[in-house]
Structure formats: C-alpha cells, structure tokens
Design an enzyme around this catalytic site. Structure first.
Site, mmCIF file in Angstrom:
data_model
loop_
_atom_site.group_PDB
_atom_site.id
_atom_site.type_symbol
_atom_site.label_atom_id
_atom_site.label_comp_id
_atom_site.label_asym_id
_atom_site.label_seq_id
_atom_site.Cartn_x
_atom_site.Cartn_y
_atom_site.Cartn_z
ATOM 1 N N GLU A 243 75.641 72.701 -48.110
ATOM 2 C CA GLU A 243 74.689 73.115 -49.147
ATOM 3 C C GLU A 243 74.965 74.550 -49.589
ATOM 4 O O GLU A 243 74.934 74.861 -50.790
ATOM 5 C CB GLU A 243 73.262 73.001 -48.620
ATOM 6 C CG GLU A 243 72.205 73.425 -49.633
ATOM 7 C CD GLU A 243 70.792 73.316 -49.101
ATOM 8 O OE1 GLU A 243 69.848 73.618 -49.861
ATOM 9 O OE2 GLU A 243 70.621 72.929 -47.920
ATOM 10 N N THR A 366 67.212 82.144 -48.058
ATOM 11 C CA THR A 366 67.159 83.438 -48.727
ATOM 12 C C THR A 366 68.276 84.362 -48.236
ATOM 13 O O THR A 366 68.875 84.137 -47.180
ATOM 14 C CB THR A 366 65.812 84.130 -48.465
ATOM 15 O OG1 THR A 366 65.705 84.405 -47.056
ATOM 16 C CG2 THR A 366 64.642 83.247 -48.909
#
Length: 389
Positions: A243, A366
C-alpha cells in the site's frame, strides 16, 4: 534523469494505456470532480481493455503477470492526465490482492473475474471515527453464529465507498479475550443491514467517492470470511508495504507532473520584461526540486525491484511513502508560489494539485507514523515501541 528499468513489453503497455486514458478517462475528469464520483463505466472500460487487475491468472481473466512495474506504469500515466481521483489502483493492487492471498479457491472463482472486468468494484474498510492508524482501537465487532457472522460497526473515510460492490471489512472477533483477534469479512452490495452514508466533501481528490459505511446486524456467511477469522490484523499488516509503495509511486508521479506544469509556466510568464525562468531564484528552486524528485524516484524504483523480488522491508516502504509525500508537498507549494496569483486559481492545474496533495501525508499511515516505523528500526535493539505493547 536516470534511465529507468522497463522492458520493451512494458513500454508498449505504457503507450497503449496512455491512449486509453486520453480517449476514455481524461475527457471526463472535470465532470467527475463536479459530480463527486467517478462513473462506474471507467472501471468496466478499463477492464475491457485489460487495464484493470492485470495480475490475476488467466483463468480469472488477468494477464498472470505480477510484475509490479505494470501497475507502476498505470499509476504514473494516470497521474499524468490528472486522474489520480480515479481509484483504479486501490481496486486493483491494494484491495484485490487480499482475495488472492487469503481467499480460498471458491472465493477467487466467485469474485476475481468480476473484479478483473470492472463489474465488481472493490473497497477496504479499516478506518473508524476513533481508529485510524491505530487499528487496535477498532470497535467494529463480528460475532460467530455457526454458519454465519453478525457484523456491527461504523467505518469512515472509505475510498470507493459509494461505488463499491464488495467491501473487505475489518472487525474484531474476540474482543473480550483477545483484542488483537480480527477477521476480514467480504460484505457485498445489497446485504441486509449494510448501509452507506454521505459521499463526504473533501479538500481535494474531489472525484473520489469517500463515504461512511454502516453495518447493523449484517449477516455475513462463513463463505465470505477471508482466511482465519482471528488473523485479520496480520493479513492487514502484510499488505501495508505494498500500500505504501503504491502511494509512493503515485506521489512521485504527481510531483513530476507538478514540476512539468510549473516549468512550462515560468518559461512563459514574463516578469520585468523577462521570462520568470531567467530569474536566479526560480532556477535555484527548480534545481532543488528536480534533484529531490529524481532522488526520490530512484528510491521508489529500487523499492519496486525489492517488492518484485519478494523482500521489500516495511521500513523501506515507510521511507518511500514518507519522503515522496513530503517531496510532493514541497513541489506543489513551490509550484503555486512560482505561479503567483494564477496558482491560486482553480483553472490552473497546480491549484487543484496543491489541494489534492495534502492528503498524501495522512492516508496509508501519516508521516508521523512513518517516522515511528523508521525510528523503531533504527533503534530496534534499544527500546520497545508503544506500538508493540
């Protein structure tokens, strides 16, 4: 720029996909942004041409070639026509592999052909109102009832949330005895109790349908459970490196496009009677950005090679995701600045690229979480991270 390692077949694939984008995708991007969702036909047309989920075996309709560089080409060319809002790669390389890695033969035969053709659009539902990067805080629960499971919970910020026909939903399966026990459940469009909320309004990525999903006593047959219903957390972790690699490929491709449009603008824009590109400040800024983009691209290409070889380390994927998203942020910010007032106008591509880029330092983990992963690797023999507790 350094020469990149693509085969002749892959270069031909790039040319064919570029033509497909120019004909079938690029003319519709503006309309999709206005309506807040990509037409389903984008997926079926890509499927018809063989540009969607190309890696499955031929028996399922794919090419049977798992070389990630094909998807890298798709990501780069899609970014080049400002169509990053179209979540074709999320469907193809982020969610699709869960079916092949953890699905049984019956599940593969039932779902993969329709996913390859674009008839069945995929999404994955992990994030909740109070659980983002911290999956341990997940509250969705699935209770075993013999021949089926009963799923309850709420998911939010789900890409493809409106279009999706099949959602891979993560839920805890033994919260009282084992808070880390988690299952992955295949929830199909039309299942009773499965409801969709709003198509959420966002700062950028306007054409991407991002929704809230609600599961109220949804009966999920045991045939719709991927693998071991207690191993979902492990399954999700196995997909994170890919990902983040997908993200890195897209971020650096977008940075390259932002560089190109900025370069064209400063060569045409006159300031004090001279092109803006003649100014030393412009040349220095662009030189710095060119260097950062090229260095980042070299790292991403190395990560792709490592992934193809089967041993891309989680920390290297995290570095790629962290650095490319930060480079993209700097590129679009400087691009707007060098455009001057024009950069604030939505009619100029750099304006929407700026708002689209902001999410890249948040999703797929993040920047702060990426730093934790890299830092934990650096000091792995000196401390235990709270993430491991």
């Amino acid at each position: 720029m350094l020469k990149r390692n693509f085969t002749e077949e892959q270069n031909m694939f790039r040319g064919a996909y570029r033509k497909f984008l120019e004909k079938e995708i690029a003319p519709h991007v503006e309309r999709w942004r206005e309506q807040g969702i990509v037409d389903r036909e984008a997926f079926t047309k890509a499927g018809e041409q063989g540009f969607l989920m190309i890696w499955p075996d031929e028996e399922y309709g794919g090419m049977g070639d798992d070389d990630f560089r094909f998807e890298q080409i798709i990501i780069e060319e899609t970014a080049n026509v400002y169509a990053g809002d179209w979540t074709n790669t999320l469907h193809s390389r982020l969610v699709g592999p869960y079916l092949s890695r953890f699905g049984n033969d019956e599940q593969k035969a039932r779902f993969l052909p329709k996913c390859v053709s674009g008839e069945c659009i995929l999404a994955v539902a992990m994030t909740e109102p109070d659980a983002g990067s911290d999956l341990a805080g997940m509250r969705a629960i699935a209770k075993g009832m013999g021949d089926h499971w009963v799923l309850n919970g709420t998911k939010t910020y789900i890409s493809n949330g409106i279009n999706a026909d099949l959602v891979v939903v993560a839920a805890k399966t033994d919260p009282e005895n084992n808070p880390h026990a988690m299952g992955l459940f295949l929830v199909e469009r039309g299942m009773e109790g499965f409801e969709r909320g709003r198509n959420l309004k966002k700062m950028g990525m306007k054409a991407q349908d991002t929704a809230e999903l609600f599961f109220n006593d949804v009966k999920v047959p045991k045939e719709n459970v991927l693998g071991d219903p207690t191993m979902g957390f492990v399954y999700l972790m196995q997909g994170l490196a890919e990902e983040r690699l997908i993200g890195a490929c897209g971020f650096i491709a977008s940075a390259q496009k932002a560089f190109e449009v900025t370069r064209e603008f400063v060569m045409e824009r006159k300031v004090f009677g001279k092109p803006l590109s003649y100014m030393q400040n412009t040349q220095f800024k662009m030189a710095e950005l060119r260097t950062e983009i090229d260095v980042a691209q070299a790292h991403v290409d190395a990560c792709v090679a490592q992934f193809n070889a089967g041993h891309l380390a989680a920390e290297d994927a995290a570095k790629a995701k962290l650095y490319t998203s930060e480079v993209l942020g700097r590129m679009v910010d400087e691009g707007v600045q060098l455009h001057g007032g024009a950069g604030y106008m939505d009619e100029y591509p750099i304006s929407r690229m700026y708002t689209d880029a902001r999410i890249t330092r948040i999703f797929a983990g993040t920047s702060e979480v990426m730093k934790l992963i890299v830092g934990r690797d650096i000091f792995s023999d000196k401390f235990v991270s709270y993430i491991d507790r």
